[in-house]
Design a protein around this motif. Structure first.
Motif, PDB file in Angstrom:
ATOM      1  N   LEU A 145       0.835  -1.214   0.000  1.00  0.00           N
ATOM      2  CA  LEU A 145       0.000   0.000   0.000  1.00  0.00           C
ATOM      3  C   LEU A 145       0.862   1.252   0.000  1.00  0.00           C
ATOM      4  O   LEU A 145       0.583   2.226  -0.693  1.00  0.00           O
ATOM      5  CB  LEU A 145      -0.887   0.007   1.237  1.00  0.00           C
ATOM      6  CG  LEU A 145      -2.238  -0.676   1.141  1.00  0.00           C
ATOM      7  CD1 LEU A 145      -2.955  -0.541   2.458  1.00  0.00           C
ATOM      8  CD2 LEU A 145      -3.067  -0.026   0.049  1.00  0.00           C
ATOM      9  N   LEU A 146       1.940   1.213   0.817  1.00  0.00           N
ATOM     10  CA  LEU A 146       2.767   2.396   1.043  1.00  0.00           C
ATOM     11  C   LEU A 146       3.452   2.833  -0.247  1.00  0.00           C
ATOM     12  O   LEU A 146       3.594   4.030  -0.508  1.00  0.00           O
ATOM     13  CB  LEU A 146       3.817   2.063   2.105  1.00  0.00           C
ATOM     14  CG  LEU A 146       4.362   3.184   2.960  1.00  0.00           C
ATOM     15  CD1 LEU A 146       3.230   3.905   3.651  1.00  0.00           C
ATOM     16  CD2 LEU A 146       5.288   2.598   4.008  1.00  0.00           C
ATOM     17  N   PHE A 147       3.847   1.857  -1.073  1.00  0.00           N
ATOM     18  CA  PHE A 147       4.594   2.216  -2.283  1.00  0.00           C
ATOM     19  C   PHE A 147       3.730   2.210  -3.531  1.00  0.00           C
ATOM     20  O   PHE A 147       4.252   2.311  -4.637  1.00  0.00           O
ATOM     21  CB  PHE A 147       5.789   1.271  -2.458  1.00  0.00           C
ATOM     22  CG  PHE A 147       6.791   1.438  -1.364  1.00  0.00           C
ATOM     23  CD1 PHE A 147       7.469   2.645  -1.216  1.00  0.00           C
ATOM     24  CD2 PHE A 147       7.037   0.436  -0.459  1.00  0.00           C
ATOM     25  CE1 PHE A 147       8.374   2.818  -0.199  1.00  0.00           C
ATOM     26  CE2 PHE A 147       7.937   0.601   0.565  1.00  0.00           C
ATOM     27  CZ  PHE A 147       8.610   1.804   0.699  1.00  0.00           C
ATOM     28  N   SER A 148       2.404   2.078  -3.372  1.00  0.00           N
ATOM     29  CA  SER A 148       1.542   2.212  -4.551  1.00  0.00           C
ATOM     30  C   SER A 148       0.523   3.327  -4.334  1.00  0.00           C
ATOM     31  O   SER A 148       0.673   4.431  -4.845  1.00  0.00           O
ATOM     32  CB  SER A 148       0.852   0.883  -4.838  1.00  0.00           C
ATOM     33  OG  SER A 148       0.072   0.506  -3.726  1.00  0.00           O
ATOM     34  N   LYS A 149      -0.460   3.054  -3.463  1.00  0.00           N
ATOM     35  CA  LYS A 149      -1.551   4.003  -3.279  1.00  0.00           C
ATOM     36  C   LYS A 149      -1.091   5.226  -2.486  1.00  0.00           C
ATOM     37  O   LYS A 149      -1.506   6.349  -2.754  1.00  0.00           O
ATOM     38  CB  LYS A 149      -2.680   3.279  -2.544  1.00  0.00           C
ATOM     39  CG  LYS A 149      -3.980   4.034  -2.437  1.00  0.00           C
ATOM     40  CD  LYS A 149      -4.999   3.124  -1.761  1.00  0.00           C
ATOM     41  CE  LYS A 149      -6.272   3.866  -1.441  1.00  0.00           C
ATOM     42  NZ  LYS A 149      -7.144   3.009  -0.630  1.00  0.00           N
ATOM     43  N   TYR A 150      -0.220   4.999  -1.489  1.00  0.00           N
ATOM     44  CA  TYR A 150       0.156   6.090  -0.590  1.00  0.00           C
ATOM     45  C   TYR A 150       1.569   6.580  -0.855  1.00  0.00           C
ATOM     46  O   TYR A 150       2.220   7.091   0.047  1.00  0.00           O
ATOM     47  CB  TYR A 150       0.034   5.629   0.865  1.00  0.00           C
ATOM     48  CG  TYR A 150      -1.386   5.409   1.301  1.00  0.00           C
ATOM     49  CD1 TYR A 150      -2.195   6.490   1.637  1.00  0.00           C
ATOM     50  CD2 TYR A 150      -1.928   4.144   1.353  1.00  0.00           C
ATOM     51  CE1 TYR A 150      -3.497   6.303   2.011  1.00  0.00           C
ATOM     52  CE2 TYR A 150      -3.232   3.945   1.737  1.00  0.00           C
ATOM     53  CZ  TYR A 150      -4.012   5.029   2.059  1.00  0.00           C
ATOM     54  OH  TYR A 150      -5.303   4.836   2.426  1.00  0.00           O
ATOM     55  N   VAL A 151       2.068   6.441  -2.077  1.00  0.00           N
ATOM     56  CA  VAL A 151       3.467   6.813  -2.312  1.00  0.00           C
ATOM     57  C   VAL A 151       3.653   8.328  -2.233  1.00  0.00           C
ATOM     58  O   VAL A 151       4.669   8.819  -1.735  1.00  0.00           O
ATOM     59  CB  VAL A 151       3.967   6.226  -3.653  1.00  0.00           C
ATOM     60  CG1 VAL A 151       3.332   6.910  -4.835  1.00  0.00           C
ATOM     61  CG2 VAL A 151       5.481   6.301  -3.730  1.00  0.00           C
ATOM     62  N   TRP A 152       2.640   9.085  -2.646  1.00  0.00           N
ATOM     63  CA  TRP A 152       2.749  10.552  -2.594  1.00  0.00           C
ATOM     64  C   TRP A 152       2.737  11.064  -1.157  1.00  0.00           C
ATOM     65  O   TRP A 152       3.647  11.823  -0.771  1.00  0.00           O
ATOM     66  CB  TRP A 152       1.644  11.151  -3.470  1.00  0.00           C
ATOM     67  CG  TRP A 152       1.671  12.647  -3.554  1.00  0.00           C
ATOM     68  CD1 TRP A 152       0.658  13.487  -3.231  1.00  0.00           C
ATOM     69  CD2 TRP A 152       2.757  13.483  -3.983  1.00  0.00           C
ATOM     70  NE1 TRP A 152       1.038  14.784  -3.425  1.00  0.00           N
ATOM     71  CE2 TRP A 152       2.315  14.811  -3.878  1.00  0.00           C
ATOM     72  CE3 TRP A 152       4.060  13.224  -4.414  1.00  0.00           C
ATOM     73  CZ2 TRP A 152       3.134  15.895  -4.211  1.00  0.00           C
ATOM     74  CZ3 TRP A 152       4.866  14.303  -4.737  1.00  0.00           C
ATOM     75  CH2 TRP A 152       4.404  15.611  -4.634  1.00  0.00           C
ATOM     76  N   PRO A 153       1.765  10.649  -0.310  1.00  0.00           N
ATOM     77  CA  PRO A 153       1.865  11.024   1.111  1.00  0.00           C
ATOM     78  C   PRO A 153       3.178  10.579   1.745  1.00  0.00           C
ATOM     79  O   PRO A 153       3.731  11.297   2.589  1.00  0.00           O
ATOM     80  CB  PRO A 153       0.684  10.292   1.751  1.00  0.00           C
ATOM     81  CG  PRO A 153      -0.264  10.061   0.679  1.00  0.00           C
ATOM     82  CD  PRO A 153       0.501   9.947  -0.586  1.00  0.00           C
ATOM     83  N   PHE A 154       3.685   9.424   1.328  1.00  0.00           N
ATOM     84  CA  PHE A 154       4.940   8.916   1.879  1.00  0.00           C
ATOM     85  C   PHE A 154       6.085   9.874   1.570  1.00  0.00           C
ATOM     86  O   PHE A 154       6.900  10.205   2.444  1.00  0.00           O
ATOM     87  CB  PHE A 154       5.198   7.528   1.261  1.00  0.00           C
ATOM     88  CG  PHE A 154       6.406   6.828   1.792  1.00  0.00           C
ATOM     89  CD1 PHE A 154       6.431   6.323   3.076  1.00  0.00           C
ATOM     90  CD2 PHE A 154       7.525   6.665   0.994  1.00  0.00           C
ATOM     91  CE1 PHE A 154       7.528   5.671   3.555  1.00  0.00           C
ATOM     92  CE2 PHE A 154       8.632   6.014   1.475  1.00  0.00           C
ATOM     93  CZ  PHE A 154       8.635   5.520   2.759  1.00  0.00           C
ATOM     94  N   GLU A 155       6.130  10.376   0.314  1.00  0.00           N
ATOM     95  CA  GLU A 155       7.180  11.336  -0.060  1.00  0.00           C
ATOM     96  C   GLU A 155       7.020  12.636   0.716  1.00  0.00           C
ATOM     97  O   GLU A 155       7.997  13.213   1.211  1.00  0.00           O
ATOM     98  CB  GLU A 155       7.115  11.625  -1.566  1.00  0.00           C
ATOM     99  CG  GLU A 155       7.423  10.432  -2.450  1.00  0.00           C
ATOM    100  CD  GLU A 155       8.843   9.964  -2.286  1.00  0.00           C
ATOM    101  OE1 GLU A 155       9.695  10.778  -1.924  1.00  0.00           O
ATOM    102  OE2 GLU A 155       9.091   8.761  -2.492  1.00  0.00           O
TER     103      GLU A 155
END
Lengths: 259, 99
Positions: A145-155
């Motif tokens: 999830l973190l590196f697909s759907k939520y990659v922008w919030p993660f950055e």
């Protein structure tokens, strides 16, 4: 129809054992006087929350909770407590009159509202449980999830983390506006300012030949304790022993015959 | 037991944290109470993730943890800076704008 999620007995027991303990520790956080004790109680609340996370299928978050919160964050709190030291603001006296009853009334109102809201709300479907989502492993599921759907919030959050680190460095950086006084200037200042009593250094603690621990103030020639002979930290903590009990005429000097 | 019990616990812990922020005077204890509130919110997020059967709630709880870590770092640096200039960590002493 078979419910999708049944909660096993061990989890129920765990909840009813740990939940009251965590609420008690949280209440204790408000009631204890010393900030260090508050920090330890908060660490306990965080450990119980980590156990709840693991019980609820959030294994990764449970471990992160222990490592980040009880490890790093609470350690940082204890560090700052050591730097700041004992303080008058630790006391529980009320400075704004009527604040405490108002706060407790508002809290009871808010808590009652939340609990009754949760009690009345219905989802309209059965809780699903995480067995399907955790099938390939909890860490793998979160990573996917973190590196697909939520990659922008993660950055974005990584940018926030870097900004916070730089901000802490800027806040902690202390720039001298005046040059550091040399030893010579410090010596001159000792003689030029204030009384000459401290020019040769402050008196050492202890009562001569009776008790020379650092928490016993030295006695002045008139028999009164010298306040400058003990550390201010000991004074603030209230760990100072009355040196009058070591005065010569107070000490029993009669020789006791040994049997 | 129903999963609602976790949500009740979360609400109670959040309320206790909110009272602490208002009642306590030591800035560090106030900060710890804010941490308690963030943790309580995380517990409800984890519970919601379990109710919905997806891991989205856990990812958001993870983000909350990162934000809380940033907040602690900057907040404690501010407390130390205030303490350095005023020799006090009491939130009542920081009242320069009042006078």
């Amino acid at each position: 129809m078979e419910p999708l999620l049944t909660i096993q007995t061990p989890e129920t027991v765990l909840f009813w054992f740990l939940a009251p303990l965590s609420v008690l520790a949280a209440l204790g956080m408000l009631l204890v006087k010393k900030a260090v004790h508050s920090a330890l109680l908060l660490a306990w609340v965080m450990v119980t929350l980590a156990i709840f996370y693991i019980a609820q299928g959030a294994v990764f978050l449970g471990i992160v909770q222990v490592v980040v919160y009880t490890g790093a964050v609470m350690m940082l709190f204890l560090f700052i407590l050591m730097l700041v030291g004992v303080d008058s603001s630790d006391s529980l006296t009320e400075t704004i009159t009527g604040l405490r009853p108002i706060a407790i009334t508002a809290a009871v109102g808010f808590g009652g509202l939340m609990v009754s809201l949760l009690g009345r709300a219905t989802l309209g479907r059965e809780p699903v449980g995480l067995e399907a989502a955790n099938a390939a492993g909890n860490v793998q599921g979160i990573a996917a999830l973190l590196f697909s759907k939520y990659v922008w919030p993660f950055e974005v959050i990584s940018a926030l983390l870097i900004t916070a680190a730089v901000g802490a460095m800027v806040l902690a950086h202390h720039q001298r506006t005046t040059p550091r006084p040399t030893q010579r200037e410090q010596s001159t200042n000792r003689f030029r300012t204030g009384s000459l009593a401290g020019a040769a250094g402050l008196p050492g603690p202890g009562v001569f030949a009776r008790h020379n621990a650092v928490d016993v103030p030295a006695l002045l020639p008139d028999g009164t304790p010298a306040p400058s002979s003990i550390s201010a930290t000991l004074k603030a903590r209230g760990d100072v022993i009355d040196s009058a009990q070591f005065q010569l005429d107070n000490v029993d000097t009669t020789v006791v015959e040994e049997k | 037991m129903s999963l609602d019990n976790y949500l009740y616990l979360s609400a109670i812990l959040f309320t206790i944290g909110a009272v602490g922020v208002v009642v306590r005077r030591n800035a560090i204890v106030v900060f710890m109470c804010i941490e308690l509130m963030l943790n309580a919110a995380n517990l409800s997020l984890v519970t919601f993730a379990r109710i919905n059967g997806t891991l989205d709630g856990q990812v958001i709880a993870f983000f909350t943890m990162v934000v809380a870590a940033c907040e602690v770092v900057v907040g404690l640096a501010i407390i130390v800076t205030i303490y350095r200039s005023r020799r006090s960590a009491s939130i009542d002493d920081a009242s320069l704008l009042k006078r």
